[in-house]
Design an enzyme around this catalytic site. Sequence first.
Site, PDB file in Angstrom:
ATOM      1  N   ARG A 148     -36.313   5.165 -67.745  1.00 33.52           N
ATOM      2  CA  ARG A 148     -35.762   4.229 -68.219  1.00 33.52           C
ATOM      3  C   ARG A 148     -35.590   4.179 -69.787  1.00 33.52           C
ATOM      4  NH1 ARG A 148     -35.054   3.860 -63.299  1.00 33.52           N
ATOM      5  NH2 ARG A 148     -34.905   1.580 -62.455  1.00 33.52           N
ATOM      6  N   ASP A 181     -39.029  -2.569 -64.703  1.00 33.57           N
ATOM      7  CA  ASP A 181     -38.673  -2.496 -65.831  1.00 33.57           C
ATOM      8  C   ASP A 181     -37.733  -3.545 -66.760  1.00 33.57           C
ATOM      9  OD1 ASP A 181     -38.643  -0.485 -64.147  1.00 33.57           O
ATOM     10  OD2 ASP A 181     -36.625  -0.684 -62.652  1.00 33.57           O
ATOM     11  N   ASP A 241     -25.544  -6.048 -58.122  1.00 37.91           N
ATOM     12  CA  ASP A 241     -26.672  -7.216 -59.954  1.00 37.91           C
ATOM     13  C   ASP A 241     -25.581  -6.825 -60.470  1.00 37.91           C
ATOM     14  OD1 ASP A 241     -28.269  -8.283 -58.325  1.00 37.91           O
ATOM     15  OD2 ASP A 241     -29.733  -7.237 -58.449  1.00 37.91           O
ATOM     16  N   SER A 299     -34.275  -2.231 -50.988  1.00 31.69           N
ATOM     17  CA  SER A 299     -33.752  -2.238 -52.306  1.00 31.69           C
ATOM     18  C   SER A 299     -34.976  -0.787 -52.987  1.00 31.69           C
ATOM     19  CB  SER A 299     -34.706  -2.714 -53.069  1.00 31.69           C
ATOM     20  OG  SER A 299     -34.317  -3.133 -54.668  1.00 31.69           O
TER      21      SER A 299
END
Length: 397
Positions: free
Chosen positions: A92, A121, A12, A173
Amino acid sequence: MKIVLAYSGGLDTSLALAWLRRTYDAEVVAFCANLGQVEDLGEAEARAKANGATSVYVEDLRHEFLTDYAFRALRADAVFETRYHMAASLSRPLIAKRLVEIAKAENAHAVAHGATGKGNDQVRFFAGIAALAPELRVIAPVMEWDLTTRARQIAFAEENAVSIPAFKSSPYSRDTNIWGTSVECGPLDDIALAPPEEVYTITRSPESAPDRPLLVRIGFENGVPCLVDGERLDPVTLVRHLNQVAGEHGVGRIDIMENRLVGIKVRGVYEAPAAAVLYEAHRELENLVLERDLFQYKALLSKKYAELVYDAKWFSALRGSLDAFFDDVRRRVTGEVTVKLYKGSATVVARQSENSLYHLDFASYESEAAFDHSAGTGFSYIWSMPGRVSGLRGAIG
């Protein structure tokens, strides 16, 4: 236009780098944060350069991540919905902070990330950046582009000569860092089925774990873990060591239904061996050194702290104020706790502290020296008074 992209080197973000250059006619600066993930950041750096990044930042943030984020949550005993140690949630805000700092250093106009619209996220990045640099634009390519299928992504990569990682057959994932691993998708979407053993990468199954337990002695100073079996270790070494030994004994597996902040329920499968051991030890040490009211009240604030972390409110006044409370509490939390690792469990078996509130003369039934048993009748009479009055009024039952 110049954009700073949080870049992992995966599919991605590799596509995003090329897409940002093409769509916004932009210079793209790639930022790779080393948080202890399994991916090779050397390959990520090379791939970013091959895909046209004007510059690439690769930074080892493991120490900062542990000391300023993960260990803050640890001393707060903050576990989301009583189970999840929030490895991704805690990372994050740090990534967002560095994105902003790099954007300012590079005189960039925007920052970008690879999060999707269904996940948490996207909110964490947006909220963190908005709090630290509200003037910066936040771009989320995955939520803007039309590359919604694997076929379209491959076609875009071929048409634009985008270097992407080799496709793997795994349906899962994964998101990993030194504090824990999360796994989603594939067979895990069927919540009626147990997770396949192949899901787990850093923990052995409890059934195949060693038949003999292992005792690990964890030392804390002011709420911070710093010793293992008497040896002083830096945060990164300490957590890596506990991940290895606890993972070998099958400790740290979690399979939960999770309530995402975007409003949907998902299945969360996690591995966090070191975090699981440290939380057990830290909580027990607190129970040894804190007064009853303080220990019990702290649990209420721990729950709120976990919710703030999970719900993208790290950069909030309330989180800062709660930190002040937990900073005061942790002054007492010094001592050692021994944890037994065995077949998937982490059980506290011994504890000691110079600040211990355990007093043998009062606690032991073998000692009569300090405790006045005769006072018990009066205490019980007064303590039971509300129930007595209600009983006399016929209000009970």
